[in-house]
Enzyme design. Sequence first.
Site, PDB file in Angstrom:
ATOM      1  N   HIS B 145      57.645   3.291 110.099  1.00  0.00           N
ATOM      2  CA  HIS B 145      58.099   4.499 109.800  1.00  0.00           C
ATOM      3  C   HIS B 145      59.703   4.731 109.738  1.00  0.00           C
ATOM      4  O   HIS B 145      60.058   5.086 108.979  1.00  0.00           O
ATOM      5  CB  HIS B 145      57.426   5.431 110.574  1.00  0.00           C
ATOM      6  N   GLU B 146      60.227   4.289 110.877  1.00  0.00           N
ATOM      7  CA  GLU B 146      61.623   4.679 110.989  1.00  0.00           C
ATOM      8  C   GLU B 146      62.447   3.590 110.024  1.00  0.00           C
ATOM      9  O   GLU B 146      63.421   4.105 109.520  1.00  0.00           O
ATOM     10  CB  GLU B 146      62.108   4.463 112.446  1.00  0.00           C
ATOM     11  N   HIS B 149      62.655   5.182 106.583  1.00  0.00           N
ATOM     12  CA  HIS B 149      63.629   6.213 106.392  1.00  0.00           C
ATOM     13  C   HIS B 149      65.044   5.531 106.372  1.00  0.00           C
ATOM     14  O   HIS B 149      65.475   6.258 105.321  1.00  0.00           O
ATOM     15  CB  HIS B 149      63.677   7.003 108.006  1.00  0.00           C
ATOM     16  N   GLU B 229      58.542  12.778 105.155  1.00  0.00           N
ATOM     17  CA  GLU B 229      57.796  12.177 106.145  1.00  0.00           C
ATOM     18  C   GLU B 229      56.431  11.436 105.629  1.00  0.00           C
ATOM     19  O   GLU B 229      56.217  10.388 105.944  1.00  0.00           O
ATOM     20  CB  GLU B 229      57.232  13.413 107.097  1.00  0.00           C
TER      21      GLU B 229
END
Lengths: 185, 474
Positions: B145-146, B149, B229
């Site tokens: 997930h990071e 980003h 997100e």
Amino acid sequence: MVTLVVVLAVIFIIIFYLIGLFNSLVRLRNQVKNAWSQIDVQLKRRHDLIPNLVETAKGYVKHERGTLEAITEARSRAMGAGSVGDKAKAEGALTDAISKFFVVVENYPDLKANQNFLALQEELTSTENKIAFSRQAYNDQVLYFNNRIQMFPSNMIAGMFGFQQSEFFELEDKAERQAPKVDFN
Amino acid sequence: MWELISANRRKSFFLFVIMGSCLILLGYFIGAAYAPRGGGFIGIGIAFFIWMILSVISYFSGDSILLAVSGARPVTPDVHQQLFNVVDEMKIAAGLPAMPKVYIIDSPAPNAFATGRKPENCAIAVTAGLLTRLNRDELQGVVAHETSHIMNRDIQFMTFAGVMLGSIVLISQIFVRSLWFSGGGSRYRGRSKDSGQGAAIFMIIAIAFAILAPIFAQLLYLAISRRREYLADASAARLTRYPEGLASALEKIAKSPEKLEGANDATAGLYIINPLQKNRADLSAWTSTHPPIAERIAILRALSQGASLVDYQNAFNKIKGKKDAVIPDSGLKDATPVPLRGAGAAAEKGAGAQKRELGDLMRAVNGFLFLTCACGLKIKVPPDFKKESIACPRCGRENKIPSAELATLAGVGAIISKDIPGMAPSGAPSTYKRKGTGWETFNCTCGRPVQLSPQFQGKEITCPSCGRKTLIQS
């Protein structure tokens, strides 16, 4: 005079276009090679880790000699494999042998408590994942390169200068094939 | 992945136009309220100036400020090998040009964030609580997930939006407060003499604008943040091909009762789950930085067919019961199926083991040294311990503190540069002959002292600094 200039200009444009095509093919071929070396680094790392694993586990799993021997054998076969296709097959067998061993390990709590073994297991799992991820990148590159070799007009240049199609790296991934398709609709 | 980045660029331009015009109008009306003739343009100039200063600060030191505020510390792979491995895996999967720097936040509350203005130069920070609570698959989900980003250039984009929002809020605040302190009566009398009606009208418009603009900009910012997100969740599922990992990680993070001390209103939006709103499930969806956690989990769990972005959009439509393009159109063009993979071997740790690991990890981050005494007890030596040896609290045996660790202790906080695993220098390994069975230290060819413990049984040892192998003879 004017027609001569036009003809020359057209010829120049065509030549420069062909040079551009050739260069783009070379660039793609190098990208494929680079992607392959990324996989190769991980495969080598796995080969390096296995002797340590066998050494650490030997004392604990006396009744599982066969599983360990299968790993060692698969490793030496993988190290000897030549072409991409052979290598893929041999590495797939090695992956299977290792995962079989990790299932067996569940019955040996002493081994599972060994810090050295845990560190090795983590390293192997991670290497396994890295192989899978760099394989995706490699296959994407190969697909793109092969498409260019087969498609007009770059196929003419490819034929003239002997650009060969690259092989895909397809592991026999059981987990992938057995992923259940469930639909609740 | 490039299609998502370019979609991001287009959106950021759109955002720039809307928020920028907000800023310009605000500057104009406030300027005009004070001096109707020409004051508006001076106001625009001042607003622009404030925006520029904030941009420069955030561009050049935003990431280091953020890491410092959150209490994150840079760590070496020997503190947590698994975390480094997982980050490296996601780097390969996402095709990042360089390995992100890895930080651990000294906090028992599980959470994580990513920062850095370029993919070549970025960092991923996770808390110690996250590392002890999650298994490998879950940690991979969070790191994915990071990484998403970073890959989708969300950090650049949100920093940019944050600076715009910050300037608007700052200017409105200064204006509203200046009204408060200057006292209404005298101002209106003074103005009505030289500029008449105009100033009063501008004043009313300026006050209305100063109240409404920050709210409008904030809502816009939050809407974008929530969307990003979802997109990061979708990309994470595609990278790992195992959405359940991230889903159960989110569940565990949401369930944990601890509070993250290093988080505040300004940084809350950057974490994987908003650390301030975690326990307020009823909070209005309009005013939060993240989508509701239950919804994110439900969407990830609905990915039963595959893990492509198209699958995520379909799952989103099914869970939300409405069609809302959460993935940019360009991301939906690629219909290549992404098959799911099975779960890795996941050993759940007991509560006691978790607590012990958390303590050890937090000490390791803080520069503690671990010695295993011959009696089996693990002695934890604080970083400011100066003596040469320490007595074991259980058996009383004196344990020498290896000079390797003394060297490390001398430079606590200094980052030991380590080559990428697998790229260790080659060449014939040197040998070292053991003198006895206790603690021993020798120097690797790179100069770093390497310590051998009494329990060491192996035939070779790898230098933690350069990765060279040394054969050990006993």
